[in-house]
Motif scaffolding. Structure first.
Motif, mmCIF file in Angstrom:
data_model
loop_
_atom_site.group_PDB
_atom_site.id
_atom_site.type_symbol
_atom_site.label_atom_id
_atom_site.label_comp_id
_atom_site.label_asym_id
_atom_site.label_seq_id
_atom_site.Cartn_x
_atom_site.Cartn_y
_atom_site.Cartn_z
ATOM 1 N N ARG A 37 1.118 -1.335 -0.411
ATOM 2 C CA ARG A 37 0.104 -0.153 -0.320
ATOM 3 C C ARG A 37 0.677 1.188 -0.263
ATOM 4 N NH1 ARG A 37 -1.775 3.681 3.659
ATOM 5 N NH2 ARG A 37 -4.019 4.671 3.190
ATOM 6 N N ASP A 38 1.638 1.621 1.317
ATOM 7 C CA ASP A 38 2.489 2.335 1.198
ATOM 8 C C ASP A 38 3.116 3.081 -0.121
ATOM 9 O OD1 ASP A 38 1.631 3.051 3.353
ATOM 10 O OD2 ASP A 38 3.102 2.250 4.665
ATOM 11 N N ALA A 39 3.660 1.745 -1.128
ATOM 12 C CA ALA A 39 4.989 1.904 -2.274
ATOM 13 C C ALA A 39 4.014 2.674 -2.924
ATOM 14 C CB ALA A 39 5.720 0.280 -2.186
ATOM 15 N N VAL A 40 3.149 1.843 -3.308
ATOM 16 C CA VAL A 40 1.876 1.833 -4.222
ATOM 17 C C VAL A 40 1.403 3.818 -4.471
ATOM 18 C CG1 VAL A 40 -0.969 1.927 -5.180
ATOM 19 C CG2 VAL A 40 0.649 0.081 -5.002
ATOM 20 N N LEU A 41 1.030 4.171 -3.177
ATOM 21 C CA LEU A 41 0.719 5.080 -2.625
ATOM 22 C C LEU A 41 2.658 6.607 -3.016
ATOM 23 C CD1 LEU A 41 -1.010 5.679 0.923
ATOM 24 C CD2 LEU A 41 -1.659 5.956 -1.596
ATOM 25 N N MET A 42 3.430 5.814 -2.726
ATOM 26 C CA MET A 42 3.642 6.762 -2.697
ATOM 27 C C MET A 42 4.602 7.020 -4.723
ATOM 28 S SD MET A 42 8.131 5.242 -2.771
ATOM 29 C CE MET A 42 8.319 3.949 -3.525
ATOM 30 N N SER A 94 8.626 0.487 2.628
ATOM 31 C CA SER A 94 7.880 -0.871 2.707
ATOM 32 C C SER A 94 8.375 -1.877 1.406
ATOM 33 C CB SER A 94 6.606 -0.835 2.099
ATOM 34 O OG SER A 94 6.252 -0.526 0.545
ATOM 35 N N LEU A 95 9.183 -1.440 0.179
ATOM 36 C CA LEU A 95 10.010 -2.327 -0.409
ATOM 37 C C LEU A 95 10.892 -2.631 -0.011
ATOM 38 C CD1 LEU A 95 9.413 0.757 -3.736
ATOM 39 C CD2 LEU A 95 8.599 -1.838 -2.942
ATOM 40 N N SER A 96 11.289 -2.266 0.497
ATOM 41 C CA SER A 96 12.593 -2.646 1.314
ATOM 42 C C SER A 96 12.503 -3.852 2.659
ATOM 43 C CB SER A 96 13.670 -1.956 2.364
ATOM 44 O OG SER A 96 13.723 -0.544 1.496
ATOM 45 N N ASP A 97 11.431 -3.845 3.349
ATOM 46 C CA ASP A 97 10.574 -5.204 3.808
ATOM 47 C C ASP A 97 10.730 -6.454 2.958
ATOM 48 O OD1 ASP A 97 10.508 -3.547 6.218
ATOM 49 O OD2 ASP A 97 8.367 -2.240 5.589
ATOM 50 N N LEU A 98 10.388 -5.598 1.999
ATOM 51 C CA LEU A 98 10.130 -7.396 1.235
ATOM 52 C C LEU A 98 11.957 -7.810 0.893
ATOM 53 C CD1 LEU A 98 7.885 -6.140 -1.465
ATOM 54 C CD2 LEU A 98 7.319 -7.650 0.526
ATOM 55 N N GLU A 99 12.688 -6.522 0.584
ATOM 56 C CA GLU A 99 13.586 -7.324 0.452
ATOM 57 C C GLU A 99 14.821 -7.460 1.780
ATOM 58 O OE1 GLU A 99 15.254 -4.064 -1.395
ATOM 59 O OE2 GLU A 99 14.300 -4.925 -3.523
#
Length: 112
Positions: A37-42, A94-99
């Motif tokens: 969600r936060d990545a899409v909002l960004m 949020s993107l970093s959390d995935l990696e």
């Protein structure tokens, strides 16, 4: 917009024209593991899409469109616009959390 997203499986539309979630759209919810969600909002902020419309001008002149559109460099803008900066930082996190987990696990194995 919902029909467009339904056509690629992000949402589903029923016979009455109501839209529902799919596994892909579940990731747009804020309280689910791996939420994007936060990545899409960004990525949907004007600071990301407005400069892309200036790609031709950038190729012709070599000038950075962001600086021209927003009258300052990218990170200076994020400092001056608290809301945009906060959205950017949450999105990047949020993107970093995935990696982070897979990267850390890749270093926990044996090394030769």
């Amino acid at each position: 917009m919902l029909r467009l997203l339904a056509s690629v499986g992000v949402f589903v539309e029923d016979a009455e024209g109501r839209f529902g979630l799919t596994p892909a759209s579940e990731l747009l919810r804020s309280q689910v593991p791996g939420s994007l969600r936060d990545a899409v909002l960004m990525l949907t902020q004007k600071i990301f899409w407005a400069p892309t419309g200036e790609l031709t001008q950038t190729v012709r002149t070599g000038q950075t469109p962001f600086d021209r559109i927003f009258d300052q460099p990218f990170f200076d803008y994020l400092t001056s616009d608290a809301a945009a900066g906060a959205t950017f930082h949450r999105g990047m996190s949020s993107l970093s959390d995935l990696e982070n987990g897979p990267i850390a696990r890749s270093f926990s194995g044996k090394r030769s």
